[in-house]
Design a protein around this motif. Structure first.
Motif, PDB file in Angstrom:
ATOM      1  N   MET A 138       0.815  -1.219   0.000  1.00 53.36           N
ATOM      2  CA  MET A 138       0.000   0.000   0.000  1.00 53.36           C
ATOM      3  C   MET A 138       0.850   1.271   0.000  1.00 53.36           C
ATOM      4  O   MET A 138       0.321   2.371  -0.113  1.00 53.36           O
ATOM      5  N   GLN A 139       2.169   1.113   0.143  1.00 55.07           N
ATOM      6  CA  GLN A 139       3.104   2.246   0.199  1.00 55.07           C
ATOM      7  C   GLN A 139       2.922   3.084   1.462  1.00 55.07           C
ATOM      8  O   GLN A 139       3.325   4.245   1.521  1.00 55.07           O
ATOM      9  N   LEU A 140       2.327   2.483   2.482  1.00 55.81           N
ATOM     10  CA  LEU A 140       2.325   3.107   3.806  1.00 55.81           C
ATOM     11  C   LEU A 140       3.714   2.983   4.428  1.00 55.81           C
ATOM     12  O   LEU A 140       4.108   3.798   5.261  1.00 55.81           O
ATOM     13  N   VAL A 141       4.424   1.939   4.057  1.00 56.15           N
ATOM     14  CA  VAL A 141       5.864   1.809   4.294  1.00 56.15           C
ATOM     15  C   VAL A 141       6.496   1.735   2.914  1.00 56.15           C
ATOM     16  O   VAL A 141       6.200   0.812   2.140  1.00 56.15           O
ATOM     17  N   VAL A 142       7.327   2.695   2.578  1.00 56.39           N
ATOM     18  CA  VAL A 142       7.898   2.769   1.232  1.00 56.39           C
ATOM     19  C   VAL A 142       9.180   1.940   1.177  1.00 56.39           C
ATOM     20  O   VAL A 142      10.120   2.204   1.929  1.00 56.39           O
ATOM     21  N   PRO A 143       9.231   0.913   0.326  1.00 54.20           N
ATOM     22  CA  PRO A 143      10.457   0.116   0.213  1.00 54.20           C
ATOM     23  C   PRO A 143      11.652   0.978  -0.192  1.00 54.20           C
ATOM     24  O   PRO A 143      11.534   1.843  -1.060  1.00 54.20           O
ATOM     25  N   GLN A 144      12.796   0.720   0.455  1.00 49.42           N
ATOM     26  CA  GLN A 144      14.006   1.450   0.067  1.00 49.42           C
ATOM     27  C   GLN A 144      14.549   0.938  -1.250  1.00 49.42           C
ATOM     28  O   GLN A 144      15.095   1.696  -2.048  1.00 49.42           O
ATOM     29  N   THR A 145      14.435  -0.372  -1.479  1.00 45.55           N
ATOM     30  CA  THR A 145      14.826  -0.957  -2.757  1.00 45.55           C
ATOM     31  C   THR A 145      13.809  -2.024  -3.132  1.00 45.55           C
ATOM     32  O   THR A 145      13.024  -2.476  -2.314  1.00 45.55           O
ATOM     33  N   GLY A 146      13.850  -2.422  -4.401  1.00 45.86           N
ATOM     34  CA  GLY A 146      12.899  -3.396  -4.894  1.00 45.86           C
ATOM     35  C   GLY A 146      11.673  -2.719  -5.497  1.00 45.86           C
ATOM     36  O   GLY A 146      11.581  -1.491  -5.540  1.00 45.86           O
ATOM     37  N   SER A 147      10.728  -3.537  -5.970  1.00 47.38           N
ATOM     38  CA  SER A 147       9.565  -2.980  -6.657  1.00 47.38           C
ATOM     39  C   SER A 147       8.292  -3.734  -6.289  1.00 47.38           C
ATOM     40  O   SER A 147       8.323  -4.918  -5.951  1.00 47.38           O
ATOM     41  N   VAL A 148       7.170  -3.006  -6.368  1.00 47.62           N
ATOM     42  CA  VAL A 148       5.841  -3.592  -6.226  1.00 47.62           C
ATOM     43  C   VAL A 148       5.081  -3.259  -7.504  1.00 47.62           C
ATOM     44  O   VAL A 148       4.960  -2.085  -7.877  1.00 47.62           O
ATOM     45  N   THR A 149       4.608  -4.287  -8.185  1.00 50.70           N
ATOM     46  CA  THR A 149       3.897  -4.117  -9.451  1.00 50.70           C
ATOM     47  C   THR A 149       2.489  -4.665  -9.320  1.00 50.70           C
ATOM     48  O   THR A 149       2.287  -5.782  -8.830  1.00 50.70           O
ATOM     49  N   TYR A 150       1.512  -3.860  -9.753  1.00 45.64           N
ATOM     50  CA  TYR A 150       0.105  -4.251  -9.700  1.00 45.64           C
ATOM     51  C   TYR A 150      -0.493  -4.129 -11.097  1.00 45.64           C
ATOM     52  O   TYR A 150      -0.461  -3.053 -11.694  1.00 45.64           O
ATOM     53  N   GLN A 151      -0.983  -5.250 -11.622  1.00 49.62           N
ATOM     54  CA  GLN A 151      -1.551  -5.284 -12.970  1.00 49.62           C
ATOM     55  C   GLN A 151      -0.620  -4.619 -13.984  1.00 49.62           C
ATOM     56  O   GLN A 151      -1.025  -3.756 -14.767  1.00 49.62           O
ATOM     57  N   ASP A 152       0.664  -5.024 -13.900  1.00 51.41           N
ATOM     58  CA  ASP A 152       1.714  -4.587 -14.833  1.00 51.41           C
ATOM     59  C   ASP A 152       2.075  -3.109 -14.699  1.00 51.41           C
ATOM     60  O   ASP A 152       2.749  -2.554 -15.569  1.00 51.41           O
ATOM     61  N   GLN A 153       1.651  -2.470 -13.634  1.00 56.28           N
ATOM     62  CA  GLN A 153       2.027  -1.075 -13.386  1.00 56.28           C
ATOM     63  C   GLN A 153       2.835  -0.990 -12.089  1.00 56.28           C
ATOM     64  O   GLN A 153       2.404  -1.521 -11.063  1.00 56.28           O
ATOM     65  N   THR A 154       3.964  -0.317 -12.144  1.00 58.03           N
ATOM     66  CA  THR A 154       4.768  -0.137 -10.938  1.00 58.03           C
ATOM     67  C   THR A 154       4.093   0.866 -10.014  1.00 58.03           C
ATOM     68  O   THR A 154       3.764   1.980 -10.423  1.00 58.03           O
ATOM     69  N   ILE A 155       3.864   0.434  -8.771  1.00 58.05           N
ATOM     70  CA  ILE A 155       3.213   1.328  -7.803  1.00 58.05           C
ATOM     71  C   ILE A 155       4.165   1.753  -6.697  1.00 58.05           C
ATOM     72  O   ILE A 155       3.772   2.497  -5.797  1.00 58.05           O
ATOM     73  N   THR A 156       5.421   1.311  -6.773  1.00 59.44           N
ATOM     74  CA  THR A 156       6.400   1.697  -5.757  1.00 59.44           C
ATOM     75  C   THR A 156       6.523   3.214  -5.696  1.00 59.44           C
ATOM     76  O   THR A 156       6.668   3.878  -6.724  1.00 59.44           O
ATOM     77  N   ARG A 157       6.418   3.742  -4.494  1.00 56.31           N
ATOM     78  CA  ARG A 157       6.555   5.164  -4.174  1.00 56.31           C
ATOM     79  C   ARG A 157       5.366   6.025  -4.626  1.00 56.31           C
ATOM     80  O   ARG A 157       5.434   7.242  -4.594  1.00 56.31           O
ATOM     81  N   LEU A 158       4.277   5.389  -5.027  1.00 53.52           N
ATOM     82  CA  LEU A 158       3.049   6.150  -5.214  1.00 53.52           C
ATOM     83  C   LEU A 158       2.460   6.504  -3.856  1.00 53.52           C
ATOM     84  O   LEU A 158       2.689   5.807  -2.864  1.00 53.52           O
ATOM     85  N   GLN A 159       1.669   7.563  -3.802  1.00 56.93           N
ATOM     86  CA  GLN A 159       0.983   7.884  -2.564  1.00 56.93           C
ATOM     87  C   GLN A 159      -0.087   6.827  -2.289  1.00 56.93           C
ATOM     88  O   GLN A 159      -0.738   6.327  -3.211  1.00 56.93           O
ATOM     89  N   PRO A 160      -0.296   6.456  -1.019  1.00 59.05           N
ATOM     90  CA  PRO A 160      -1.235   5.366  -0.699  1.00 59.05           C
ATOM     91  C   PRO A 160      -2.639   5.567  -1.268  1.00 59.05           C
ATOM     92  O   PRO A 160      -3.265   4.600  -1.709  1.00 59.05           O
ATOM     93  N   HIS A 161      -3.146   6.812  -1.289  1.00 62.83           N
ATOM     94  CA  HIS A 161      -4.505   7.003  -1.801  1.00 62.83           C
ATOM     95  C   HIS A 161      -4.568   6.727  -3.303  1.00 62.83           C
ATOM     96  O   HIS A 161      -5.603   6.298  -3.823  1.00 62.83           O
ATOM     97  N   LYS A 162      -3.449   6.922  -4.002  1.00 60.37           N
ATOM     98  CA  LYS A 162      -3.425   6.606  -5.426  1.00 60.37           C
ATOM     99  C   LYS A 162      -3.376   5.094  -5.654  1.00 60.37           C
ATOM    100  O   LYS A 162      -3.974   4.582  -6.606  1.00 60.37           O
ATOM    101  N   VAL A 163      -2.686   4.392  -4.768  1.00 65.78           N
ATOM    102  CA  VAL A 163      -2.679   2.928  -4.829  1.00 65.78           C
ATOM    103  C   VAL A 163      -4.097   2.399  -4.641  1.00 65.78           C
ATOM    104  O   VAL A 163      -4.560   1.512  -5.368  1.00 65.78           O
ATOM    105  N   ALA A 164      -4.804   2.964  -3.667  1.00 67.06           N
ATOM    106  CA  ALA A 164      -6.187   2.541  -3.415  1.00 67.06           C
ATOM    107  C   ALA A 164      -7.078   2.803  -4.624  1.00 67.06           C
ATOM    108  O   ALA A 164      -7.910   1.966  -4.989  1.00 67.06           O
ATOM    109  N   LYS A 165      -6.890   3.930  -5.261  1.00 73.40           N
ATOM    110  CA  LYS A 165      -7.733   4.278  -6.412  1.00 73.40           C
ATOM    111  C   LYS A 165      -7.457   3.384  -7.615  1.00 73.40           C
ATOM    112  O   LYS A 165      -8.285   3.288  -8.524  1.00 73.40           O
TER     113      LYS A 165
END
Length: 233
Positions: free
Chosen positions: A48-75
């Motif tokens: 959810m990016q409430l804790v922002v990873p220092q390294t590595g990536s989180v991908t949701y439906q082929d879109q990188t969401i790492t370092r997005l604001q949490p409300h944008k992840v929810a949307k």
């Protein structure tokens, strides 16, 4: 649907997730298992990016969401049900549901109050009660229902069976299986192996923030050595 790749997450100088990698396929119920302190909740917060990873990536439906604001992840269609529930205690059940409402999302179920009251009969009976008047199990149901009002494709459930009565635990299992039937993808963190066995297709066991085992639930059930090594108290 979700890929966590080489994620390292910290609280201050405390290194909690250590090169964590795993994936969640569309339509699966995946249980994230591990002892208390293994990093399960931090994994949820890192998605959810409430804790922002220092390294590595989180991908949701082929879109990188790492370092997005949490409300944008929810949307984007990820719903998060934290262990602490965090309902609005001075609002009624109906008002709590309205807080979670988001526009319809293509390819997902569009939830409304009637559908949710069919799924959660306890909430239907208490629709005019304030959140603080509900039991712990009812508050957990309300948190899930409010999250569903956002019409997510993926829902994260952090310890959904924790601290609630056994009869409500059974109800929670029924709800998760119903969500799967409706086409949702579910990632849940659990310490209750019996509960996870009732709902999950796939298992990821983490210890010290690293994925130590990944496989189907049936494979885990057939492997007592893995259970004893990573899940026994």
């Amino acid at each position: 649907m979700l890929e966590i790749k080489g994620v390292n997450s910290f609280y201050g100088k405390a290194h909690v997730l250590n090169d964590l990698s795993f994936g969640v396929e569309r339509g699966q119920v995946v249980a994230l298992l591990g002892r208390n302190g293994a990093g399960k909740t931090t994994t949820m917060k890192s998605v959810m990016q409430l804790v922002v990873p220092q390294t590595g990536s989180v991908t949701y439906q082929d879109q990188t969401i790492t370092r997005l604001q949490p409300h944008k992840v929810a949307k984007m269609g990820i719903g998060y049900v934290p262990e602490e529930r965090r309902i609005f205690t001075d609002l009624t059940v109906v008002e709590n549901l309205e807080v979670g409402r988001q526009p319809a999302r293509e390819g997902t179920v569009t939830w409304n109050e009637d559908m949710l009251f069919d799924m959660f009969p306890n909430l239907a009976e208490r629709r005019s009660n304030r959140g603080k008047e509900l039991s712990g199990g009812e508050q957990q149901m309300l948190t899930i229902a409010r999250t569903l009002m956002g019409n997510p494709s993926l829902i994260l459930l952090d310890e959904p069976s924790e601290g609630i009565a056994p009869v409500i635990v059974e109800e929670m299992a029924r709800v998760i299986l119903k969500l799967k039937d409706e086409g949702l993808t579910v990632l849940l963190s659990e310490q209750n192996l019996h509960f996870a066995q009732a709902v999950a297709d796939h298992v990821v066991i983490i210890e010290s923030g690293t994925a130590k085992y990944q496989g189907t639930m049936s494979e885990l059930q057939a492997n007592p050595d893995i259970r004893d090594t990573y899940l026994s108290v």
